[in-house]
Design an enzyme around this catalytic site. Structure first.
Site, PDB file in Angstrom:
ATOM      1  N   ARG A 150       0.784  -1.284   0.019  1.00 53.60           N
ATOM      2  CA  ARG A 150      -0.057   0.103   0.212  1.00 53.60           C
ATOM      3  C   ARG A 150       0.952   1.409  -0.048  1.00 53.60           C
ATOM      4  O   ARG A 150       1.997   1.275   0.602  1.00 53.60           O
ATOM      5  CB  ARG A 150      -0.799   0.165   1.236  1.00 53.60           C
ATOM      6  N   ARG A 182      -0.762  -1.962  -7.096  1.00 51.85           N
ATOM      7  CA  ARG A 182      -0.963  -3.057  -6.135  1.00 51.85           C
ATOM      8  C   ARG A 182      -1.856  -4.010  -6.983  1.00 51.85           C
ATOM      9  O   ARG A 182      -1.666  -5.206  -6.578  1.00 51.85           O
ATOM     10  CB  ARG A 182      -1.646  -2.531  -4.915  1.00 51.85           C
ATOM     11  N   TYR A 239      -9.346 -10.918  -6.916  1.00 50.28           N
ATOM     12  CA  TYR A 239      -8.563 -10.761  -8.044  1.00 50.28           C
ATOM     13  C   TYR A 239      -8.465 -11.741  -9.032  1.00 50.28           C
ATOM     14  O   TYR A 239      -8.093 -11.828 -10.047  1.00 50.28           O
ATOM     15  CB  TYR A 239      -7.147 -10.760  -7.370  1.00 50.28           C
ATOM     16  N   HIS A 284      -3.650  -9.299   3.497  1.00 51.47           N
ATOM     17  CA  HIS A 284      -5.183  -9.237   3.735  1.00 51.47           C
ATOM     18  C   HIS A 284      -5.195 -10.148   4.783  1.00 51.47           C
ATOM     19  O   HIS A 284      -4.865 -11.277   4.935  1.00 51.47           O
ATOM     20  CB  HIS A 284      -5.948 -10.019   2.086  1.00 51.47           C
ATOM     21  N   HIS A 339      -2.897   2.375  -6.017  1.00 53.79           N
ATOM     22  CA  HIS A 339      -3.491   1.020  -5.730  1.00 53.79           C
ATOM     23  C   HIS A 339      -3.411   0.375  -7.325  1.00 53.79           C
ATOM     24  O   HIS A 339      -3.627  -0.818  -7.225  1.00 53.79           O
ATOM     25  CB  HIS A 339      -4.743   1.428  -5.217  1.00 53.79           C
ATOM     26  N   LYS A 372      -1.855  -2.882   7.753  1.00 51.20           N
ATOM     27  CA  LYS A 372      -3.281  -2.351   8.663  1.00 51.20           C
ATOM     28  C   LYS A 372      -3.150  -3.219   9.791  1.00 51.20           C
ATOM     29  O   LYS A 372      -2.910  -4.335   9.878  1.00 51.20           O
ATOM     30  CB  LYS A 372      -4.445  -2.707   7.921  1.00 51.20           C
TER      31      LYS A 372
END
Length: 332
Positions: free
Chosen positions: A175, A280, A312, A303, A277, A205
């Site tokens: 990110r 990414r 994806y 994730h 993004h 995150k």
């Protein structure tokens, strides 16, 4: 000032004083609730105690459908509009995401009214905002990625930095906040073992740490920047551990990184919308196209759930068709 307007003003004050929301966010709430108040006035409602869930549902419908301008007094609806003429909107229809945001403001208002004792019950408690349609990630074709990565060149310290930024974004799938947040000491095996795959310790995150391998191209770009670019930029500042520096020697910001990507896309003549993004998404899509397991991609992207990563797999249908067409004996 009617009771609904007073309630809205009290709620906005609550958002500023007690919840500490920014002026920009409160401005958005003010705009959304102003439209809600106008809807209620149009339906003869000026008292919060008179609002029920049916009214709120009707408001939600008006957000999605839009509200045309009322015709002039004495002119019947639709009069004066030529065939094919576009509707003149008082409030144009909103996208699903904008409708959900506006309903969130309404739900917050009614929850506040109930907690403050303005009303006995919360009529919005069962109202659910619409779920936005799942948007497929946008990935660049490989040739476009290669053109983007080559766009900055390597003649100046800033160009070396820009190349390192782009290679890191595409080479790790990080990110933008993770990449600009990197410090020099978070690089492992980069300069001491040039022939080995290096890696980055990334804080993602939820303050979760993960190790992301660094491929040969990204590794070379970062090494070149550290040797020939960063020392010059660092001399312009007051000393920082940041890996990626701006022209004044401070840490490169997300906004600065976004601008670098836009400029590189322009030089590479990429005429589609592109953001950090995008790289990414391209990283994940190209890995899956190359045969990577979805759970490996999940770990690389950071994730929490493989469900997030599986979106994806939907963008690789063309690749699956191609493999089938070239591999199955009865495909053609």
């Amino acid at each position: 000032m009617d009771k609904i307007t007073r309630l809205i003003n009290s709620y906005l004050d609550h958002l500023v004083v007690e919840r500490g929301l920014s002026a920009h966010t409160v401005s958005g709430y003010r705009r959304d609730l102003g439209r809600y108040a106008a809807f209620l006035r149009d339906h003869g409602v000026d008292d919060p105690t008179k609002i029920n869930s049916t009214m709120i549902t009707g408001y939600a419908a008006s957000l999605a459908e839009g509200v045309p301008d009322k015709p002039a007094e004495g002119v019947p609806d639709g009069a004066g509009a030529a065939a094919g003429e576009q509707t003149v909107w008082r409030y144009p229809p909103l996208a699903t995401s904008s409708t959900a945001r506006a309903l969130a403001a309404v739900r917050g208002l009614h929850k506040f009214a109930a907690e403050e004792g303005v009303v006995a019950d919360n009529p919005a408690s069962e109202i659910r905002p619409p779920k936005p349609a799942r948007r497929l990630p946008k990935a660049l074709p490989l040739d476009a990625v290669q053109a983007l990565l080559a766009a900055p060149g390597c003649k100046t310290p800033l160009a070396l930095r820009d190349t390192a930024l782009l290679e890191l974004l595409y080479g790790t799938g990080g990110r933008i906040s993770e990449i600009v947040g990197l410090d020099v000491d978070e690089l492992s095996g980069l300069l001491t073992e040039p022939d080995e795959v290096g890696g980055l310790r990334v804080i993602g995150k939820g303050n979760k740490e993960r190790f992301v391998p660094l491929g040969r191209y990204a590794k070379k770009a970062v090494t070149d920047y550290l040797v020939r670019g960063r020392p010059d930029l660092a001399r312009r500042g007051r000393g920082t551990a940041a890996l990626l520096l701006n022209a004044r020697g401070g840490r490169l910001s997300r906004q600065g990184a976004w601008l670098i990507i836009q400029q590189a896309a322009e030089r590479a003549k990429i005429n589609i919308e592109i953001s950090p993004h995008t790289l990414r998404h391209s990283f994940a899509t190209h890995l899956l196209d190359g045969g990577a397991d979805v759970r490996v991609v999940q770990e690389l992207l950071g994730h929490a759930s493989v469900t997030t990563t599986q979106i994806y797999t939907l963008v690789t249908v063309d690749h699956l068709r191609e493999v089938y067409a070239t591999s199955h004996p009865r495909a053609r």
